[in-house]
Motif scaffolding. Structure first.
Motif, PDB file in Angstrom:
ATOM      1  N   GLU A   1       0.831  -1.213   0.000  1.00 35.24           N
ATOM      2  CA  GLU A   1       0.000   0.000   0.000  1.00 35.24           C
ATOM      3  C   GLU A   1       0.860   1.257   0.000  1.00 35.24           C
ATOM      4  O   GLU A   1       0.617   2.185  -0.769  1.00 35.24           O
ATOM      5  CB  GLU A   1      -0.917   0.013   1.224  1.00 35.24           C
ATOM      6  N   ALA A   2       1.873   1.291   0.851  1.00 37.34           N
ATOM      7  CA  ALA A   2       2.746   2.465   0.926  1.00 37.34           C
ATOM      8  C   ALA A   2       3.494   2.664  -0.388  1.00 37.34           C
ATOM      9  O   ALA A   2       3.615   3.797  -0.879  1.00 37.34           O
ATOM     10  CB  ALA A   2       3.718   2.320   2.087  1.00 37.34           C
ATOM     11  N   GLU A   3       3.984   1.593  -0.977  1.00 36.54           N
ATOM     12  CA  GLU A   3       4.709   1.701  -2.243  1.00 36.54           C
ATOM     13  C   GLU A   3       3.790   2.165  -3.371  1.00 36.54           C
ATOM     14  O   GLU A   3       4.193   2.965  -4.224  1.00 36.54           O
ATOM     15  CB  GLU A   3       5.375   0.363  -2.579  1.00 36.54           C
ATOM     16  N   GLU A   4       2.550   1.690  -3.369  1.00 31.08           N
ATOM     17  CA  GLU A   4       1.581   2.159  -4.368  1.00 31.08           C
ATOM     18  C   GLU A   4       1.289   3.643  -4.172  1.00 31.08           C
ATOM     19  O   GLU A   4       1.162   4.392  -5.155  1.00 31.08           O
ATOM     20  CB  GLU A   4       0.297   1.343  -4.288  1.00 31.08           C
ATOM     21  N   ALA A   5       1.203   4.092  -2.930  1.00 28.95           N
ATOM     22  CA  ALA A   5       0.993   5.519  -2.658  1.00 28.95           C
ATOM     23  C   ALA A   5       2.168   6.340  -3.172  1.00 28.95           C
ATOM     24  O   ALA A   5       1.975   7.427  -3.743  1.00 28.95           O
ATOM     25  CB  ALA A   5       0.794   5.746  -1.159  1.00 28.95           C
ATOM     26  N   VAL A   6       3.379   5.820  -3.028  1.00 24.62           N
ATOM     27  CA  VAL A   6       4.557   6.528  -3.544  1.00 24.62           C
ATOM     28  C   VAL A   6       4.498   6.611  -5.072  1.00 24.62           C
ATOM     29  O   VAL A   6       4.794   7.650  -5.654  1.00 24.62           O
ATOM     30  CB  VAL A   6       5.867   5.853  -3.068  1.00 24.62           C
ATOM     31  N   ARG A   7       4.072   5.534  -5.716  1.00 26.82           N
ATOM     32  CA  ARG A   7       3.945   5.566  -7.179  1.00 26.82           C
ATOM     33  C   ARG A   7       2.902   6.598  -7.610  1.00 26.82           C
ATOM     34  O   ARG A   7       3.067   7.291  -8.612  1.00 26.82           O
ATOM     35  CB  ARG A   7       3.600   4.179  -7.716  1.00 26.82           C
ATOM     36  N   GLN A   8       1.815   6.709  -6.851  1.00 29.23           N
ATOM     37  CA  GLN A   8       0.809   7.735  -7.145  1.00 29.23           C
ATOM     38  C   GLN A   8       1.419   9.134  -6.982  1.00 29.23           C
ATOM     39  O   GLN A   8       1.130  10.029  -7.780  1.00 29.23           O
ATOM     40  CB  GLN A   8      -0.393   7.601  -6.208  1.00 29.23           C
ATOM     41  N   LEU A   9       2.239   9.300  -5.965  1.00 23.67           N
ATOM     42  CA  LEU A   9       2.916  10.590  -5.769  1.00 23.67           C
ATOM     43  C   LEU A   9       3.857  10.887  -6.935  1.00 23.67           C
ATOM     44  O   LEU A   9       3.953  12.030  -7.390  1.00 23.67           O
ATOM     45  CB  LEU A   9       3.705  10.590  -4.451  1.00 23.67           C
ATOM     46  N   GLN A  10       4.564   9.857  -7.390  1.00 26.23           N
ATOM     47  CA  GLN A  10       5.450  10.029  -8.542  1.00 26.23           C
ATOM     48  C   GLN A  10       4.648  10.593  -9.723  1.00 26.23           C
ATOM     49  O   GLN A  10       5.065  11.576 -10.353  1.00 26.23           O
ATOM     50  CB  GLN A  10       6.076   8.689  -8.945  1.00 26.23           C
TER      51      GLN A  10
END
Length: 138
Positions: free
Chosen positions: A120-129
């Motif tokens: 979940e956290a990594e997916e949130a980072v990808r969304q931020l990217q």
């Protein structure tokens, strides 16, 4: 609200403000958004690459994303700072995670995160990217 949803709301608001011309990006803001986006992409890669890493390295990389965001936040103000602040706030649970067993003694309030929480956290980072890339493109 999970990290992905918080980031989605932030990105939607940024997109709306840019589209409605409420947020006029200065060249320095574009450059900083691009730099932050590149920093995040360097740290958190595609899902399959991240899931192949040991949990301790995944946590290390997630903490590094917070450092990238914090350094970017320290270098700006206004709407971009507000966006970055919201992003840091969304990823705040990562600060309480640990990847090592406690053995004997206290853990200073840290918890072992589940594999789903890492994802979940990594997916949130990808969304931020992606959100930062749109901001940089203006």
């Amino acid at each position: 609200m999970d990290m992905r949803r918080i980031v989605a709301v932030l990105a939607e608001e940024a997109d709306r403000q840019l589209r409605d011309q409420l947020w006029e990006l200065a060249p320095g803001e574009r450059a900083l958004a691009h730099e932050a986006e590149a920093g995040l992409r360097k740290v958190v890669g595609p899902l399959d690459a991240q899931e192949a890493l040991p949990q301790i390295e995944r946590l290390e990389r997630l903490r590094e994303t917070l450092a990238v965001l914090a350094i970017s936040l320290a270098r700006t103000h206004g709407r971009l700072a507000w966006f970055l602040s919201g992003a840091i706030n969304a990823l705040e649970p990562v600060l309480r995670w640990r990847a090592l067993p406690a053995d004997h003694g206290g853990t200073f309030g840290t918890v072992l995160a589940s594999p789903d929480e890492y994802t979940e956290a990594e997916e949130a980072v990808r969304q931020l990217q992606d959100g930062l890339a749109r901001i940089a493109a203006g």
